[in-house]
Design a protein around this motif. Sequence first.
Motif, short mmCIF file in Angstrom:
data_model
loop_
_atom_site.label_atom_id
_atom_site.label_comp_id
_atom_site.label_asym_id
_atom_site.label_seq_id
_atom_site.Cartn_x
_atom_site.Cartn_y
_atom_site.Cartn_z
N GLU A 105 -25.71 -21.92 -5.64
CA GLU A 105 -25.73 -21.30 -6.96
C GLU A 105 -24.72 -21.97 -7.89
N GLN A 106 -23.54 -22.26 -7.38
CA GLN A 106 -22.52 -22.93 -8.20
C GLN A 106 -23.01 -24.31 -8.63
N LEU A 107 -23.74 -25.01 -7.77
CA LEU A 107 -24.24 -26.34 -8.11
C LEU A 107 -25.31 -26.28 -9.21
N ARG A 108 -25.99 -25.15 -9.33
CA ARG A 108 -27.02 -24.99 -10.37
C ARG A 108 -26.41 -24.74 -11.75
N GLN A 109 -25.14 -24.39 -11.78
CA GLN A 109 -24.49 -24.05 -13.06
C GLN A 109 -23.76 -25.27 -13.61
N LYS A 110 -23.57 -25.27 -14.93
CA LYS A 110 -22.79 -26.34 -15.55
C LYS A 110 -21.34 -26.20 -15.12
N MET A 111 -20.72 -27.32 -14.82
CA MET A 111 -19.33 -27.28 -14.37
C MET A 111 -18.68 -28.63 -14.58
N SER A 112 -17.37 -28.65 -14.42
CA SER A 112 -16.65 -29.91 -14.53
C SER A 112 -16.93 -30.76 -13.29
N LEU A 113 -16.58 -32.01 -13.37
CA LEU A 113 -16.78 -32.92 -12.24
C LEU A 113 -16.01 -32.43 -11.01
N GLN A 114 -14.80 -31.94 -11.22
CA GLN A 114 -13.99 -31.44 -10.11
C GLN A 114 -14.67 -30.23 -9.47
N GLU A 115 -15.15 -29.29 -10.28
CA GLU A 115 -15.84 -28.12 -9.74
C GLU A 115 -17.10 -28.53 -8.98
#
Length: 140
Positions: A105-115
């Motif tokens: 689920e976290q991978l499906r969301q927009k995030m920083s490169l580190q996240e």
Amino acid sequence: MSTNTFSLEILASDKQFFSGRATNIILPVPDGTVGILAHHENMIIAVVPGTVSFDTKEGEHRECVVSAGFAEVINNRVRVMTLTAERPEDIDIVRAREAEERAKEQLRQKMSLQEYHLSKASLARAMSRLSAASKLRDRN
């Protein structure tokens, strides 16, 4: 001390998983696996999430699921250092599945490169834990 063994130490950030003599070890590395026997040449190698398997001097086959880290081979001594190391039979399959779903689920969301990289690492760890626990369950 037998000449076909080496000193093996597997360390996690919170504990010493194993310390003793071994005849071989197979490590998960970025491009597959690497096997180490006694008197292997000196090296330092990255370890990726997966299953480490080794045979003790007494002939016992052991496995552990590890997260990322590295292994150091120096003077017939192997030291594996990872964030986590656990026996397949100690893995809570329900919690591992939940961790896998959270990471996806976290991978499906927009995030920083580190996240993104942290989420990828969490997913890799959850998948290796589930794989090892499933193999153990299938054997029993």
